[in-house]
Design a protein around this motif. Structure first.
Motif, PDB file in Angstrom:
ATOM      1  N   LEU A 130      -3.098  -0.060  -3.153  1.00 46.10           N
ATOM      2  CA  LEU A 130      -2.927  -0.741  -4.436  1.00 46.10           C
ATOM      3  C   LEU A 130      -2.045  -1.977  -4.262  1.00 46.10           C
ATOM      4  CD1 LEU A 130      -3.562  -0.461  -7.498  1.00 46.10           C
ATOM      5  CD2 LEU A 130      -1.347   0.676  -7.692  1.00 46.10           C
ATOM      6  N   ARG A 131      -2.535  -3.129  -4.688  1.00 48.06           N
ATOM      7  CA  ARG A 131      -1.826  -4.389  -4.452  1.00 48.06           C
ATOM      8  C   ARG A 131      -0.524  -4.510  -5.238  1.00 48.06           C
ATOM      9  NH1 ARG A 131      -5.746  -8.644  -2.502  1.00 48.06           N
ATOM     10  NH2 ARG A 131      -4.208 -10.092  -3.325  1.00 48.06           N
ATOM     11  N   SER A 132      -0.415  -3.820  -6.350  1.00 52.20           N
ATOM     12  CA  SER A 132       0.814  -3.929  -7.139  1.00 52.20           C
ATOM     13  C   SER A 132       2.016  -3.336  -6.417  1.00 52.20           C
ATOM     14  CB  SER A 132       0.642  -3.282  -8.512  1.00 52.20           C
ATOM     15  OG  SER A 132       0.138  -2.000  -8.419  1.00 52.20           O
ATOM     16  N   TYR A 133       1.797  -2.425  -5.480  1.00 54.68           N
ATOM     17  CA  TYR A 133       2.909  -1.928  -4.670  1.00 54.68           C
ATOM     18  C   TYR A 133       3.526  -3.061  -3.852  1.00 54.68           C
ATOM     19  CZ  TYR A 133       1.754   3.028  -5.345  1.00 54.68           C
ATOM     20  OH  TYR A 133       1.527   4.269  -5.855  1.00 54.68           O
ATOM     21  N   GLY A 134       2.684  -3.896  -3.268  1.00 62.73           N
ATOM     22  CA  GLY A 134       3.175  -5.010  -2.454  1.00 62.73           C
ATOM     23  C   GLY A 134       4.012  -5.980  -3.257  1.00 62.73           C
ATOM     24  N   VAL A 135       3.557  -6.288  -4.482  1.00 59.05           N
ATOM     25  CA  VAL A 135       4.305  -7.197  -5.365  1.00 59.05           C
ATOM     26  C   VAL A 135       5.669  -6.597  -5.676  1.00 59.05           C
ATOM     27  CG1 VAL A 135       4.343  -8.238  -7.658  1.00 59.05           C
ATOM     28  CG2 VAL A 135       2.209  -8.153  -6.376  1.00 59.05           C
ATOM     29  N   ALA A 136       5.693  -5.324  -6.055  1.00 61.36           N
ATOM     30  CA  ALA A 136       6.953  -4.668  -6.403  1.00 61.36           C
ATOM     31  C   ALA A 136       7.869  -4.560  -5.192  1.00 61.36           C
ATOM     32  CB  ALA A 136       6.672  -3.284  -6.978  1.00 61.36           C
ATOM     33  N   GLN A 137       7.299  -4.233  -4.057  1.00 63.29           N
ATOM     34  CA  GLN A 137       8.108  -4.097  -2.841  1.00 63.29           C
ATOM     35  C   GLN A 137       8.756  -5.416  -2.468  1.00 63.29           C
ATOM     36  OE1 GLN A 137       6.815  -5.323   0.486  1.00 63.29           O
ATOM     37  NE2 GLN A 137       8.792  -4.801   1.346  1.00 63.29           N
ATOM     38  N   ARG A 138       8.044  -6.523  -2.563  1.00 63.64           N
ATOM     39  CA  ARG A 138       8.621  -7.828  -2.211  1.00 63.64           C
ATOM     40  C   ARG A 138       9.744  -8.223  -3.151  1.00 63.64           C
ATOM     41  NH1 ARG A 138       3.212  -8.695  -1.014  1.00 63.64           N
ATOM     42  NH2 ARG A 138       2.753  -9.612  -3.051  1.00 63.64           N
ATOM     43  N   GLU A 139       9.693  -7.795  -4.404  1.00 64.28           N
ATOM     44  CA  GLU A 139      10.745  -8.151  -5.353  1.00 64.28           C
ATOM     45  C   GLU A 139      11.918  -7.167  -5.348  1.00 64.28           C
ATOM     46  OE1 GLU A 139       9.632  -9.204  -9.293  1.00 64.28           O
ATOM     47  OE2 GLU A 139       7.805 -10.225  -8.618  1.00 64.28           O
ATOM     48  N   VAL A 140      11.629  -5.884  -5.307  1.00 68.36           N
ATOM     49  CA  VAL A 140      12.682  -4.873  -5.419  1.00 68.36           C
ATOM     50  C   VAL A 140      13.264  -4.484  -4.061  1.00 68.36           C
ATOM     51  CG1 VAL A 140      13.209  -2.553  -6.259  1.00 68.36           C
ATOM     52  CG2 VAL A 140      11.622  -3.990  -7.526  1.00 68.36           C
ATOM     53  N   LEU A 141      12.407  -4.396  -3.043  1.00 70.64           N
ATOM     54  CA  LEU A 141      12.828  -3.977  -1.702  1.00 70.64           C
ATOM     55  C   LEU A 141      12.372  -4.997  -0.662  1.00 70.64           C
ATOM     56  CD1 LEU A 141      11.603  -0.307  -2.099  1.00 70.64           C
ATOM     57  CD2 LEU A 141      13.985  -1.019  -2.029  1.00 70.64           C
ATOM     58  N   PRO A 142      12.901  -6.205  -0.683  1.00 70.31           N
ATOM     59  CA  PRO A 142      12.364  -7.249   0.192  1.00 70.31           C
ATOM     60  C   PRO A 142      12.566  -7.003   1.689  1.00 70.31           C
ATOM     61  CG  PRO A 142      14.332  -8.018  -0.920  1.00 70.31           C
ATOM     62  CD  PRO A 142      14.002  -6.678  -1.499  1.00 70.31           C
ATOM     63  N   ASP A 143      13.603  -6.272   2.079  1.00 67.03           N
ATOM     64  CA  ASP A 143      13.860  -6.068   3.504  1.00 67.03           C
ATOM     65  C   ASP A 143      13.325  -4.720   4.015  1.00 67.03           C
ATOM     66  OD1 ASP A 143      15.727  -4.951   1.821  1.00 67.03           O
ATOM     67  OD2 ASP A 143      17.330  -4.977   3.296  1.00 67.03           O
ATOM     68  N   VAL A 144      12.515  -4.045   3.212  1.00 68.29           N
ATOM     69  CA  VAL A 144      11.929  -2.767   3.596  1.00 68.29           C
ATOM     70  C   VAL A 144      10.504  -3.008   4.088  1.00 68.29           C
ATOM     71  CG1 VAL A 144      11.180  -0.513   2.740  1.00 68.29           C
ATOM     72  CG2 VAL A 144      13.335  -1.492   1.957  1.00 68.29           C
ATOM     73  N   ARG A 145      10.165  -2.379   5.187  1.00 66.60           N
ATOM     74  CA  ARG A 145       8.830  -2.525   5.761  1.00 66.60           C
ATOM     75  C   ARG A 145       7.823  -1.731   4.935  1.00 66.60           C
ATOM     76  NH1 ARG A 145       7.337  -0.519  11.663  1.00 66.60           N
ATOM     77  NH2 ARG A 145       5.192  -1.220  11.696  1.00 66.60           N
ATOM     78  N   HIS A 146       6.726  -2.374   4.561  1.00 66.40           N
ATOM     79  CA  HIS A 146       5.707  -1.752   3.713  1.00 66.40           C
ATOM     80  C   HIS A 146       4.437  -1.539   4.515  1.00 66.40           C
ATOM     81  CE1 HIS A 146       2.888  -2.057   0.023  1.00 66.40           C
ATOM     82  NE2 HIS A 146       3.212  -0.824   0.258  1.00 66.40           N
ATOM     83  N   ARG A 147       3.987  -0.273   4.599  1.00 64.60           N
ATOM     84  CA  ARG A 147       2.791   0.048   5.372  1.00 64.60           C
ATOM     85  C   ARG A 147       1.751   0.660   4.436  1.00 64.60           C
ATOM     86  NH1 ARG A 147       5.079   3.152  10.469  1.00 64.60           N
ATOM     87  NH2 ARG A 147       2.932   2.884  11.140  1.00 64.60           N
TER      88      ARG A 147
END
Length: 148
Positions: free
Chosen positions: A52-69
């Motif tokens: 789901l693409r909305s996870y990527g948007v949220a991750q970049r804003e809320v957790l920018p230094d966390v690796r998203h897989r």
């Protein structure tokens, strides 16, 4: 009306948080990540989600230094944690409201995890002790009396 179930699971399969929401958009994902971080005592190094693409948007804003897989194999732990919920929902013939679902699932996930130690990681004797301890704690907390 359909609602989405957001669920956070750690690397050991323990449910960290559950949130029932009407939408699966970036705003909902941000709300879920913020709620999750408030309850954690640590910050994750990496997160795994479905595509789901909305996870990527949220991750970049809320957790920018966390690796998203987003590999479909990496979220097996998340998907498997849905099984008890789906089984229970069928037994209850679905939830009547989002509030009821939120309240029940939040409690059910914690209790289910308490009574289901990771059997494949322990010897039989250790598993029996773990289950016995879980039931003893349950009896103490609920003041349940054993039938004699």
């Amino acid at each position: 009306m359909l609602h989405s179930l957001w669920r956070a699971v750690d690397q050991h399969g323990v449910v960290l948080d559950i949130l029932v929401q009407e939408r699966r958009n970036a705003t909902a994902a941000k709300r879920f990540f913020k709620r999750l971080l408030m309850g954690l005592k640590y910050k994750p190094r990496k997160i795994g989600t479905d595509g789901l693409r909305s996870y990527g948007v949220a991750q970049r804003e809320v957790l920018p230094d966390v690796r998203h897989r987003t590999s479909r194999y990496l979220n097996n732990c998340d998907e498997n944690s849905h099984r008890p919920t789906q089984r229970r929902e069928r037994q209850m013939q679905h939830f009547k409201s989002p509030g009821q679902a939120q309240q029940f699932l939040s409690a059910h996930a914690m209790i289910y995890g308490h009574f289901r130690p990771r059997r494949h990681l322990m010897a039989a004797e250790q598993y029996r002790r773990s289950r016995g301890k879980a039931f003893q704690t349950w009896r103490q907390e609920t003041c349940a009396q054993m039938a004699v």
